[in-house]
Design a protein around this motif. Structure first.
Motif, PDB file in Angstrom:
ATOM      1  N   LEU A 159       0.793  -1.186  -0.012  1.00  0.00           N
ATOM      2  CA  LEU A 159      -0.067  -0.022   0.026  1.00  0.00           C
ATOM      3  C   LEU A 159       1.109   1.232   0.037  1.00  0.00           C
ATOM      4  O   LEU A 159       0.534   2.254  -0.807  1.00  0.00           O
ATOM      5  CB  LEU A 159      -0.972  -0.022   1.318  1.00  0.00           C
ATOM      6  CG  LEU A 159      -2.157  -1.063   1.115  1.00  0.00           C
ATOM      7  CD1 LEU A 159      -2.771  -0.879   2.490  1.00  0.00           C
ATOM      8  CD2 LEU A 159      -3.013  -0.826   0.247  1.00  0.00           C
ATOM      9  N   ASP A 160       1.985   1.146   0.806  1.00  0.00           N
ATOM     10  CA  ASP A 160       3.105   2.442   0.873  1.00  0.00           C
ATOM     11  C   ASP A 160       3.578   2.725  -0.413  1.00  0.00           C
ATOM     12  O   ASP A 160       3.565   3.878  -1.096  1.00  0.00           O
ATOM     13  CB  ASP A 160       3.932   2.118   1.872  1.00  0.00           C
ATOM     14  CG  ASP A 160       3.481   2.362   3.415  1.00  0.00           C
ATOM     15  OD1 ASP A 160       2.323   2.640   3.659  1.00  0.00           O
ATOM     16  OD2 ASP A 160       4.228   1.785   4.197  1.00  0.00           O
ATOM     17  N   LYS A 161       3.824   1.511  -1.011  1.00  0.00           N
ATOM     18  CA  LYS A 161       4.561   1.560  -2.483  1.00  0.00           C
ATOM     19  C   LYS A 161       3.199   2.239  -3.434  1.00  0.00           C
ATOM     20  O   LYS A 161       3.796   3.129  -4.517  1.00  0.00           O
ATOM     21  CB  LYS A 161       5.015   0.229  -2.951  1.00  0.00           C
ATOM     22  CG  LYS A 161       6.556  -0.087  -2.425  1.00  0.00           C
ATOM     23  CD  LYS A 161       7.105  -1.251  -3.342  1.00  0.00           C
ATOM     24  CE  LYS A 161       6.258  -2.384  -3.005  1.00  0.00           C
ATOM     25  NZ  LYS A 161       7.004  -3.646  -3.717  1.00  0.00           N
ATOM     26  N   ARG A 162       2.114   1.700  -3.263  1.00  0.00           N
ATOM     27  CA  ARG A 162       1.011   2.299  -4.316  1.00  0.00           C
ATOM     28  C   ARG A 162       1.136   3.722  -4.039  1.00  0.00           C
ATOM     29  O   ARG A 162       1.013   4.743  -4.970  1.00  0.00           O
ATOM     30  CB  ARG A 162      -0.036   1.467  -4.191  1.00  0.00           C
ATOM     31  CG  ARG A 162      -0.046   0.315  -5.148  1.00  0.00           C
ATOM     32  CD  ARG A 162      -1.553  -0.122  -5.065  1.00  0.00           C
ATOM     33  NE  ARG A 162      -1.206  -1.635  -5.209  1.00  0.00           N
ATOM     34  CZ  ARG A 162      -1.873  -2.695  -4.081  1.00  0.00           C
ATOM     35  NH1 ARG A 162      -2.783  -1.879  -3.176  1.00  0.00           N
ATOM     36  NH2 ARG A 162      -1.571  -3.684  -4.098  1.00  0.00           N
ATOM     37  N   ARG A 163       1.064   4.017  -2.891  1.00  0.00           N
ATOM     38  CA  ARG A 163       0.718   5.775  -2.245  1.00  0.00           C
ATOM     39  C   ARG A 163       1.832   6.415  -3.122  1.00  0.00           C
ATOM     40  O   ARG A 163       1.718   7.580  -3.567  1.00  0.00           O
ATOM     41  CB  ARG A 163       0.589   5.733  -0.869  1.00  0.00           C
ATOM     42  CG  ARG A 163       0.291   7.073  -0.221  1.00  0.00           C
ATOM     43  CD  ARG A 163       0.140   7.257   1.098  1.00  0.00           C
ATOM     44  NE  ARG A 163       1.292   6.668   1.557  1.00  0.00           N
ATOM     45  CZ  ARG A 163       2.520   7.425   1.937  1.00  0.00           C
ATOM     46  NH1 ARG A 163       2.591   8.435   1.464  1.00  0.00           N
ATOM     47  NH2 ARG A 163       3.408   6.904   2.598  1.00  0.00           N
ATOM     48  N   ILE A 164       3.007   6.042  -2.632  1.00  0.00           N
ATOM     49  CA  ILE A 164       4.127   6.753  -3.272  1.00  0.00           C
ATOM     50  C   ILE A 164       4.322   6.785  -4.708  1.00  0.00           C
ATOM     51  O   ILE A 164       4.506   8.056  -5.128  1.00  0.00           O
ATOM     52  CB  ILE A 164       5.640   5.976  -2.775  1.00  0.00           C
ATOM     53  CG1 ILE A 164       5.747   6.067  -1.095  1.00  0.00           C
ATOM     54  CG2 ILE A 164       6.845   6.452  -3.517  1.00  0.00           C
ATOM     55  CD1 ILE A 164       7.023   5.357  -0.481  1.00  0.00           C
ATOM     56  N   ASP A 165       3.825   5.746  -5.453  1.00  0.00           N
ATOM     57  CA  ASP A 165       3.794   5.920  -6.798  1.00  0.00           C
ATOM     58  C   ASP A 165       2.958   6.780  -7.412  1.00  0.00           C
ATOM     59  O   ASP A 165       2.861   7.611  -8.104  1.00  0.00           O
ATOM     60  CB  ASP A 165       3.635   4.347  -7.411  1.00  0.00           C
ATOM     61  CG  ASP A 165       4.706   3.528  -7.472  1.00  0.00           C
ATOM     62  OD1 ASP A 165       5.786   3.958  -7.142  1.00  0.00           O
ATOM     63  OD2 ASP A 165       4.634   2.199  -7.333  1.00  0.00           O
ATOM     64  N   HIS A 166       1.783   6.760  -6.782  1.00  0.00           N
ATOM     65  CA  HIS A 166       0.444   7.905  -6.870  1.00  0.00           C
ATOM     66  C   HIS A 166       1.106   9.268  -6.647  1.00  0.00           C
ATOM     67  O   HIS A 166       0.657  10.230  -7.550  1.00  0.00           O
ATOM     68  CB  HIS A 166      -0.577   7.540  -6.303  1.00  0.00           C
ATOM     69  CG  HIS A 166      -1.649   8.220  -6.178  1.00  0.00           C
ATOM     70  ND1 HIS A 166      -2.610   8.634  -7.320  1.00  0.00           N
ATOM     71  CD2 HIS A 166      -2.219   9.562  -5.376  1.00  0.00           C
ATOM     72  CE1 HIS A 166      -3.429   9.357  -7.048  1.00  0.00           C
ATOM     73  NE2 HIS A 166      -3.097  10.076  -5.951  1.00  0.00           N
ATOM     74  N   ASP A 167       1.644   9.487  -5.633  1.00  0.00           N
ATOM     75  CA  ASP A 167       2.147  10.845  -5.433  1.00  0.00           C
ATOM     76  C   ASP A 167       3.274  11.338  -6.168  1.00  0.00           C
ATOM     77  O   ASP A 167       3.201  12.482  -6.793  1.00  0.00           O
ATOM     78  CB  ASP A 167       2.662  10.820  -3.887  1.00  0.00           C
ATOM     79  CG  ASP A 167       1.639  10.712  -2.595  1.00  0.00           C
ATOM     80  OD1 ASP A 167       0.303  10.891  -3.142  1.00  0.00           O
ATOM     81  OD2 ASP A 167       1.908  10.644  -1.588  1.00  0.00           O
ATOM     82  N   ARG A 168       4.101  10.388  -6.515  1.00  0.00           N
ATOM     83  CA  ARG A 168       5.146  10.548  -7.465  1.00  0.00           C
ATOM     84  C   ARG A 168       4.773  11.013  -8.908  1.00  0.00           C
ATOM     85  O   ARG A 168       5.040  11.881  -9.500  1.00  0.00           O
ATOM     86  CB  ARG A 168       6.013   9.567  -7.687  1.00  0.00           C
ATOM     87  CG  ARG A 168       7.563   9.505  -6.983  1.00  0.00           C
ATOM     88  CD  ARG A 168       8.337   8.460  -7.537  1.00  0.00           C
ATOM     89  NE  ARG A 168       7.808   7.378  -7.929  1.00  0.00           N
ATOM     90  CZ  ARG A 168       8.504   6.167  -8.430  1.00  0.00           C
ATOM     91  NH1 ARG A 168       9.840   6.175  -8.141  1.00  0.00           N
ATOM     92  NH2 ARG A 168       8.137   5.203  -8.559  1.00  0.00           N
ATOM     93  N   TYR A 169       3.768  10.357  -9.439  1.00  0.00           N
ATOM     94  CA  TYR A 169       2.826  10.330 -10.736  1.00  0.00           C
ATOM     95  C   TYR A 169       2.213  11.831 -10.550  1.00  0.00           C
ATOM     96  O   TYR A 169       2.649  12.683 -11.458  1.00  0.00           O
ATOM     97  CB  TYR A 169       1.818   9.512 -11.000  1.00  0.00           C
ATOM     98  CG  TYR A 169       1.283   9.664 -12.077  1.00  0.00           C
ATOM     99  CD1 TYR A 169       1.798   9.344 -13.330  1.00  0.00           C
ATOM    100  CD2 TYR A 169      -0.115  10.012 -11.966  1.00  0.00           C
ATOM    101  CE1 TYR A 169       1.020   9.573 -14.367  1.00  0.00           C
ATOM    102  CE2 TYR A 169      -0.774  10.448 -13.251  1.00  0.00           C
ATOM    103  CZ  TYR A 169      -0.385  10.147 -14.444  1.00  0.00           C
ATOM    104  OH  TYR A 169      -1.138  10.384 -15.722  1.00  0.00           O
ATOM    105  N   LYS A 170       1.491  12.335  -9.505  1.00  0.00           N
ATOM    106  CA  LYS A 170       0.822  13.626  -9.472  1.00  0.00           C
ATOM    107  C   LYS A 170       1.869  14.539  -9.372  1.00  0.00           C
ATOM    108  O   LYS A 170       1.820  15.799 -10.228  1.00  0.00           O
ATOM    109  CB  LYS A 170      -0.045  13.622  -7.952  1.00  0.00           C
ATOM    110  CG  LYS A 170      -1.292  13.221  -8.251  1.00  0.00           C
ATOM    111  CD  LYS A 170      -2.023  13.054  -7.051  1.00  0.00           C
ATOM    112  CE  LYS A 170      -2.111  14.335  -6.048  1.00  0.00           C
ATOM    113  NZ  LYS A 170      -2.735  14.337  -4.930  1.00  0.00           N
ATOM    114  N   LEU A 171       3.132  14.582  -8.856  1.00  0.00           N
ATOM    115  CA  LEU A 171       4.156  15.659  -8.629  1.00  0.00           C
ATOM    116  C   LEU A 171       4.628  15.712  -9.694  1.00  0.00           C
ATOM    117  O   LEU A 171       5.037  16.865 -10.346  1.00  0.00           O
ATOM    118  CB  LEU A 171       4.972  15.285  -7.348  1.00  0.00           C
ATOM    119  CG  LEU A 171       4.525  15.322  -5.902  1.00  0.00           C
ATOM    120  CD1 LEU A 171       5.510  14.559  -5.117  1.00  0.00           C
ATOM    121  CD2 LEU A 171       3.983  16.739  -5.714  1.00  0.00           C
TER     122      LEU A 171
END
Length: 198
Positions: A159-171
């Motif tokens: 879940l943490d990896k998915r959240r980080i990937d999502h945040d990275r994509y947005k940024l």
């Protein structure tokens, strides 16, 4: 500058590297630039990295004594640590553990002024965190040793990896928009200055 933390610095000296004193002095300067008071600095000559703690268990005990006796809040390693090494060291030392890379990213974050610079630092921090999560996942897989469903720790890491990937994509998208906008503004400025001189 307000001193927020007290730290013990640790550096691994591979094959009696003549530059180790220079690197440790540089690490001390980086720590102080972040408002961290360095209460002790030490090195250990090692021929190879210890997989779970990076340094030997005897040296870890020595560092723990220093942390306790000098009332330090954190230990900063001159070398880059994996996620599992950070986790194991924090458990063994009972304090926060960071490495040189995270310290440098922290300095960049505190000094970034433009929106673009802030986004670039945030993306770099997320990339750093994600690689550490991969290390922790590997460590958990080894500990579990069984076949079947993932344990709660592994599920949380996914879940943490998915959240980080999502945040990275947005940024990344936000950063691309800023860069695009700046290019359009520059183009318009160049057009207007060309028109003005004609």
């Amino acid at each position: 500058m307000i001193i927020m933390y007290k730290a013990v610095l640790v550096g691994a000296d591979f094959q009696n590297n003549d530059s180790i004193d220079y690197y440790m002095e540089e690490l001390k300067n980086l720590a102080e630039a972040s408002g961290i008071e360095v209460v002790y600095s030490m090195t250990q000559s090692i021929s190879k990295i210890t997989a779970n703690l990076f340094i030997g268990s005897g040296k870890v005990q020595e560092v723990k004594s220093l942390v306790t006796n000098l009332d330090a809040d954190m230990v900063i390693f001159n070398n880059e640590l994996s996620g599992s090494q950070v986790k194991n060291l924090e458990e063994a030392l009972d304090c926060r553990v960071i490495d040189r890379t995270l310290l440098i990213l922290d300095i960049f974050a505190s000094r970034a002024k433009t929106k673009e610079a802030m986004l670039q630092v945030e993306i770099a921090q997320l990339n750093y965190m994600r690689t550490r999560l991969v290390g922790l996942t590997t460590s958990l897989n080894r500990q579990q040793g069984g076949i079947g469903s993932k344990g709660p720790g592994e599920k949380k890491l996914e879940l943490d990896k998915r959240r980080i990937d999502h945040d990275r994509y947005k940024l990344q998208k936000e950063l691309e928009e800023i860069v695009k906008s700046r290019q359009v503004q520059r183009k318009n400025r160049n057009k207007s200055s060309t028109f003005f001189y004609c």
